[in-house]
Design a protein around this motif. Structure first.
Motif, PDB file in Angstrom:
ATOM      1  N   ALA A  66     -28.522  -7.208  -0.669  1.00 43.75           N
ATOM      2  CA  ALA A  66     -27.375  -7.839  -1.344  1.00 43.75           C
ATOM      3  C   ALA A  66     -27.634  -9.315  -1.621  1.00 43.75           C
ATOM      4  CB  ALA A  66     -26.104  -7.668  -0.521  1.00 43.75           C
ATOM      5  N   VAL A  67     -28.177 -10.025  -0.656  1.00 46.94           N
ATOM      6  CA  VAL A  67     -28.420 -11.456  -0.865  1.00 46.94           C
ATOM      7  C   VAL A  67     -29.609 -11.673  -1.810  1.00 46.94           C
ATOM      8  CG1 VAL A  67     -29.876 -11.921   1.166  1.00 46.94           C
ATOM      9  CG2 VAL A  67     -28.392 -13.711   0.260  1.00 46.94           C
ATOM     10  N   ILE A  68     -30.586 -10.778  -1.809  1.00 47.81           N
ATOM     11  CA  ILE A  68     -31.683 -10.860  -2.779  1.00 47.81           C
ATOM     12  C   ILE A  68     -31.128 -10.652  -4.185  1.00 47.81           C
ATOM     13  CG2 ILE A  68     -33.809  -9.772  -3.587  1.00 47.81           C
ATOM     14  CD1 ILE A  68     -34.434  -9.173  -0.584  1.00 47.81           C
ATOM     15  N   ASP A  69     -30.215  -9.705  -4.334  1.00 46.45           N
ATOM     16  CA  ASP A  69     -29.569  -9.487  -5.640  1.00 46.45           C
ATOM     17  C   ASP A  69     -28.776 -10.722  -6.075  1.00 46.45           C
ATOM     18  OD1 ASP A  69     -30.630  -6.939  -5.804  1.00 46.45           O
ATOM     19  OD2 ASP A  69     -28.792  -5.947  -5.126  1.00 46.45           O
ATOM     20  N   THR A  70     -28.142 -11.387  -5.130  1.00 40.86           N
ATOM     21  CA  THR A  70     -27.399 -12.615  -5.439  1.00 40.86           C
ATOM     22  C   THR A  70     -28.347 -13.698  -5.935  1.00 40.86           C
ATOM     23  OG1 THR A  70     -25.674 -12.111  -3.822  1.00 40.86           O
ATOM     24  CG2 THR A  70     -25.928 -14.428  -4.455  1.00 40.86           C
TER      25      THR A  70
END
Length: 79
Positions: A66-70
């Motif tokens: 999720a944070v990589i996608d962000t």
């Protein structure tokens, strides 16, 4: 098992990059906008180790995804 929630600060620290808010903003400002046809993991500014970490976490759909996608979204859009 409870999943871990990671922040962009944690991600930058994990990648061995300065993880203060200002440093993260500078990194994004320096490298954005990332071309839409370039995968985040193929961006030329990653070391091989950093790219492999990002790739493996995305492939595993890990807690980091999720944070990589962000980060990916922030690098593709310049405010």
């Amino acid at each position: 098992m409870e999943s871990q929630t990671h922040t962009i600060t944690h991600l930058f620290a994990q990648l061995g990059l300065p993880s203060e808010t200002g440093a993260i903003d500078t990194f994004i400002d320096t490298h954005a906008p990332l071309p839409h046809d370039l995968r985040l993991i193929d961006a030329p500014f990653w070391t091989p180790v950093q790219a492999e970490f990002l790739k493996s976490q995305l492939e595993q759909d890990s807690d980091w995804s999720a944070v990589i996608d962000t980060l990916d979204a922030r690098l593709r859009h310049r405010l």
